[in-house]
Design an enzyme around this catalytic site. Sequence first.
Site, mmCIF file in Angstrom:
data_model
loop_
_atom_site.group_PDB
_atom_site.id
_atom_site.type_symbol
_atom_site.label_atom_id
_atom_site.label_comp_id
_atom_site.label_asym_id
_atom_site.label_seq_id
_atom_site.Cartn_x
_atom_site.Cartn_y
_atom_site.Cartn_z
ATOM 1 N N TRP A 1 -12.423 5.833 -1.270
ATOM 2 C CA TRP A 1 -12.015 5.768 0.144
ATOM 3 C C TRP A 1 -13.005 6.628 0.898
ATOM 4 O O TRP A 1 -12.891 7.828 0.837
ATOM 5 C CB TRP A 1 -10.598 6.297 0.340
ATOM 6 C CG TRP A 1 -10.115 6.063 1.730
ATOM 7 C CD1 TRP A 1 -10.436 6.767 2.859
ATOM 8 C CD2 TRP A 1 -9.229 5.013 2.153
ATOM 9 N NE1 TRP A 1 -9.815 6.242 3.955
ATOM 10 C CE2 TRP A 1 -9.077 5.163 3.554
ATOM 11 C CE3 TRP A 1 -8.568 3.961 1.513
ATOM 12 C CZ2 TRP A 1 -8.262 4.300 4.305
ATOM 13 C CZ3 TRP A 1 -7.768 3.123 2.258
ATOM 14 C CH2 TRP A 1 -7.627 3.299 3.633
ATOM 15 N N ASN B 1 0.847 -1.185 0.000
ATOM 16 C CA ASN B 1 0.000 0.000 0.000
ATOM 17 C C ASN B 1 0.882 1.234 0.000
ATOM 18 O O ASN B 1 1.554 1.519 0.992
ATOM 19 C CB ASN B 1 -0.919 0.021 1.222
ATOM 20 C CG ASN B 1 -1.679 1.338 1.332
ATOM 21 O OD1 ASN B 1 -2.273 1.792 0.358
ATOM 22 N ND2 ASN B 1 -1.615 1.981 2.493
ATOM 23 N N GLU B 2 0.931 1.918 -1.132
ATOM 24 C CA GLU B 2 1.635 3.188 -1.291
ATOM 25 C C GLU B 2 3.139 3.101 -1.044
ATOM 26 O O GLU B 2 3.693 3.830 -0.203
ATOM 27 C CB GLU B 2 0.985 4.276 -0.416
ATOM 28 C CG GLU B 2 -0.488 4.449 -0.765
ATOM 29 C CD GLU B 2 -1.169 5.653 -0.114
ATOM 30 O OE1 GLU B 2 -0.650 6.148 0.895
ATOM 31 O OE2 GLU B 2 -2.217 6.063 -0.640
ATOM 32 N N GLU C 1 -7.714 5.120 -4.645
ATOM 33 C CA GLU C 1 -8.123 5.782 -3.406
ATOM 34 C C GLU C 1 -8.462 7.211 -3.754
ATOM 35 O O GLU C 1 -7.667 7.906 -4.379
ATOM 36 C CB GLU C 1 -6.981 5.814 -2.368
ATOM 37 C CG GLU C 1 -6.701 4.510 -1.679
ATOM 38 C CD GLU C 1 -5.679 4.671 -0.539
ATOM 39 O OE1 GLU C 1 -5.398 5.825 -0.130
ATOM 40 O OE2 GLU C 1 -5.150 3.654 -0.082
#
Length: 376
Positions: free
Chosen positions: A333, A202-203, A302
Amino acid sequence: MLVSALLFLGLGLARADDSFVRSTQDPQIPSVYAIGAPNGSFAKVNGRLFEIDGRTGYFAGTNAWWLGHLTRNEDAKYKIVRVWGFGDVNKPTNPDAADLYRVWYQLINGTGAAFINYGSDGLQRLDYVVHRAEQLGLKLVLPFVNEWPDWGGREVAYAPACSFEPTWYEDAGFQAVYRAYVRVLVTRYRASPAVFSWQLCNEPRCSQCDVSVIAAWAAGVSAYIKSLDPLHMVSLGDEGWFGPTAGYSDPSGSNYAYEANDGVDFVTNLKIPTLDYGVFHLIPAGGAIRMNGANKPVILEEYGSPERGNHTRVLAPWLDTIVKSGLAAEQVWQFGPANVSANSADFGDEFTVYYNSSEFALLGAKHAQDMLDKGG
Ligand SMILES: *[C@@H]1O[C@H](CO)[C@@H](O)[C@H](O)[C@H]1NC(C)=O
Ligand SMILES: *[C@@H]1O[C@H](CO)[C@@H](O)[C@H](O)[C@H]1NC(C)=O
Ligand SMILES: *[C@@H]1O[C@H](CO)[C@@H](O)[C@H](O)[C@H]1NC(C)=O
Ligand SMILES: *[C@@H]1O[C@H](CO)[C@@H](O)[C@H](O)[C@H]1NC(C)=O
Ligand SMILES: *[C@@H]1O[C@H](CO)[C@@H](O)[C@H](O)[C@H]1NC(C)=O
């Protein structure tokens, strides 16, 4: 049918039980819930769109990162749901902790030493999410690790196993522990039509790194995943920054998102053959969606509005833009359920549009239908 589903994680929770903790090097304890029941087909790329269960077109999705960290019931909407596939700790959690703070999947407590919790406060929770998603025809995006310290964090949770030399992405200790975890999850769920894609992180960010660092890491890990499971898609999970060599710049001048400050170059990474689609966590600006020379689908993965109580003001025009764009899918999100076993303040945030709110009819149900109505 696609936009409404209810998952029940209805189990009494037993105390953490050491007999369910195994090294990532040991054979796995099998899932007590059936995984891989034939229902629908594996999601795949079709040009710049996705094909899900035989239908090629545009899809709406959401983020429900906390789904595996609940121990009671849960509901999820939309077709593509992103659920954290990680829950990394350095010591076992307090078995009396409230939901979201009790479930853990992997414990890392020494160089190369990592253990999986296969118990009822461990991977059994994710097993149930996958099992139930199969029954509901939902498709899951499962990231293996977090850039941020929440529920692990690549630099925090992995610290005992890493020297961070020269970077976390190139550290041999990290690579070994991370790949062992990847192997556990991929081999456990690779038979499941409920997996939409394996996601590397994630990111992911690499401060002051050349873009080649994350690109090389992503190429290596994604090829490893394809060697374990050639049939499911793989995604990176990045925020979608552009590097200077991509040839794009912000018309307004200097802009963080165009300078690859964190070692992420969307264009370079999208060319990696073992990454099936691109994602970004930004709002489309300056025609970013058109900059997709790799001919792969792209998901706005997101996005949200922090305006509590009035998400519609900002989100309604965004959703309009998304429907008119070429984006294959998007994952807001975030939506939030009203009645689950965790305190809503712990999984919800200012971005959360609750299913019980009047906003959901427009931002949720109608939007998902609008995406489907675009056809293929
Ligand atoms: C690490 O955790 C495992 C599993 O609980 C345990 O067996 C082992 O003794 C721990 N090692 C250290 C150094 O704490
Ligand atoms: C298969 O998936 C569909 C949704 O696509 C669902 O309605 C159905 O109940 C599922 N069947 C089984 C046997 O799980
Ligand atoms: C939401 O924002 C719009 C536009 O600014 C405003 O007209 C409306 O009153 C707001 N609604 C609420 C409930 O705050
Ligand atoms: C919806 O659920 C949230 C979270 O549980 C709660 O705070 C809110 O009061 C509920 N709203 C309505 C209209 O029921
Ligand atoms: C909340 O969930 C519990 C457990 O599933 C259930 O017993 C209860 O009726 C639910 N409450 C509401 C208002 O839906």
